[in-house]
Scaffold this active site. Sequence first.
Site, PDB file in Angstrom:
ATOM      1  N   GLY A   1      -1.485   9.232  -6.926  1.00  0.00           N
ATOM      2  CA  GLY A   1      -2.658   8.414  -6.624  1.00  0.00           C
ATOM      3  C   GLY A   1      -2.444   6.977  -7.042  1.00  0.00           C
ATOM      4  O   GLY A   1      -1.321   6.471  -7.014  1.00  0.00           O
TER       5      GLY A   1
ATOM      6  N   GLY B   1      -4.107   6.677 -12.727  1.00  0.00           N
ATOM      7  CA  GLY B   1      -2.877   7.050 -13.423  1.00  0.00           C
ATOM      8  C   GLY B   1      -2.945   6.745 -14.907  1.00  0.00           C
ATOM      9  O   GLY B   1      -2.477   7.521 -15.741  1.00  0.00           O
TER      10      GLY B   1
ATOM     11  N   GLU C   1       3.042   9.644  -9.650  1.00  0.00           N
ATOM     12  CA  GLU C   1       3.489   9.152  -8.348  1.00  0.00           C
ATOM     13  C   GLU C   1       2.444   8.146  -7.879  1.00  0.00           C
ATOM     14  O   GLU C   1       1.388   8.531  -7.373  1.00  0.00           O
ATOM     15  CB  GLU C   1       3.627  10.314  -7.360  1.00  0.00           C
ATOM     16  CG  GLU C   1       4.742  11.296  -7.707  1.00  0.00           C
ATOM     17  CD  GLU C   1       6.132  10.722  -7.467  1.00  0.00           C
ATOM     18  OE1 GLU C   1       6.247   9.715  -6.748  1.00  0.00           O
ATOM     19  OE2 GLU C   1       7.107  11.288  -7.984  1.00  0.00           O
TER      20      GLU C   1
ATOM     21  N   CYS D   1       1.637   5.672   0.319  1.00  0.00           N
ATOM     22  CA  CYS D   1       2.152   4.982  -0.865  1.00  0.00           C
ATOM     23  C   CYS D   1       3.439   4.217  -0.592  1.00  0.00           C
ATOM     24  O   CYS D   1       3.746   3.258  -1.293  1.00  0.00           O
ATOM     25  CB  CYS D   1       2.348   5.967  -2.010  1.00  0.00           C
ATOM     26  SG  CYS D   1       3.401   7.372  -1.580  1.00  0.00           S
TER      27      CYS D   1
END
Length: 484
Positions: free
Chosen positions: A196, A201, A218, A253
């Site tokens: 995310g 995070g 990630e 991403c």
Amino acid sequence: MSEVKVFDATAATELVKELRGTFASGRTRSYEWRVSQLESILKLSADHEEEISDAIHSDLSKPALESIIHEIGMVKNSCKLALKELRRWMTPEKVQTTITTFPSSAEIVPEPLGVVLIISPWNYPFFLSLDPVVGAIAAGNAVVLKPSEISPTTSSLVAKLLVKYLDTSAVKVVEGAVPETSALLEQKWDKIFYTGNGRVGRIVMAAAAKHLTPVVLELGGKSPVVVDSKINLQVACRRIIAGKWGGNNGQACVSPDYIITTKEVAPKLVESLKQELERFYGKNPLESKDLSRIVNANHFDRLTKLLDDDKVSGKIVLGGEKDKSKLQIAPTLLLDVPRDSLIMTEEIFGPLLPIITVDKLEDCFEIVNSVPKPLAAYLFTSNKKLKEQFVACISAGAVVINDTTLHLAVSTLPFGGVGESGMGAYHGKFSFDAFSHKKAVLYRSFAGDVAMRYPPYTPGKLRFLKALLGGGILGLIRALLGWS
């Protein structure tokens, strides 16, 4: 009317307790159990391909081709690879010992971490939920998956299918939003795997720190595309478009976030991008069935705000059309965007692609290296020296030369970030390793017991042990003979 069961900290504690019991029983450690679960994920992916694709379309209007190839197909490939390689991955690795421990043997034994938590995102709601689960199961762990509430149809379907196909004493799904995720994060896990944004995070990492729990994060970042002259511009533009708009309409991403090119190349690049975008998505891309929509109104408003910034509103050279009722934004190119504009200071995560122009392409190094390290960096060039310099000087999760995003499909490459784009990596064997502990094991017999290691200590013993640590046979002989 039945009472809705609340998932709170108490429920989370009970859930983890149950999974710890399953793990302690040794159930998940066997090769047979791991294979059975991987085969079940493969089967559910094949049996319900259309249903999964429809669910993703409901959440994102993602084209069926993207869902089947980029999501379901990728999960199938992960399962097939794990099933093919699992016995080899599980086999202890024999390693050399030294004269210091002679006679002895040693090996590295991969063992499961225990009970792990996987928190997945909304943008690839099937692939990014199940792919880490494949790694966790292959490594022999018990798993809790928390899919994203922002893609509710896929979340619900994943929960239903995992209950139907997998061993529910070892694999659990918890649906919900912030309260449920918070309840899960309060628990002690053996690893947390989060995909995310960096803001969440940091919350995940702070929660993990309380229990000294290791994390894989990630995340994302602003992945640059550097475009040189003297290249096949049409092929380059098609590959940029495929990575940007052909990957969930920029909501990925590793999506190309901005382009850097020279003032000389920029006009030709823009013209080529325009031609290829029209060829792919038509004169009115808002009507195209081959573009995902923006996930929700909040993200639509966020992207609109980036476009409405006074510093860039006059820089649009293609696109900019929007339809809030359908949550659609056309592929948009912006030329000569200032580096201090809003669009250049946060990850875009949408169909907007700013282009920065420089006098000479080597200026790209200063631009890319002046901001947090990206998840990916892309370079289009035929210049061997520039390729080498880019690989050597750009720190990113991955570097791809003359394409975008395709490194995800290479199972022998680790996928993960560096710095603010994340920590840890997975895919292929790296997924197995991410959820395993590499246990060092040394075997000795009762033979070869050296009195020199025991008290009382003497100068002679010191000479011998120094020579032993030095590892040379000649030094040992000299020490035994009392020679300095």
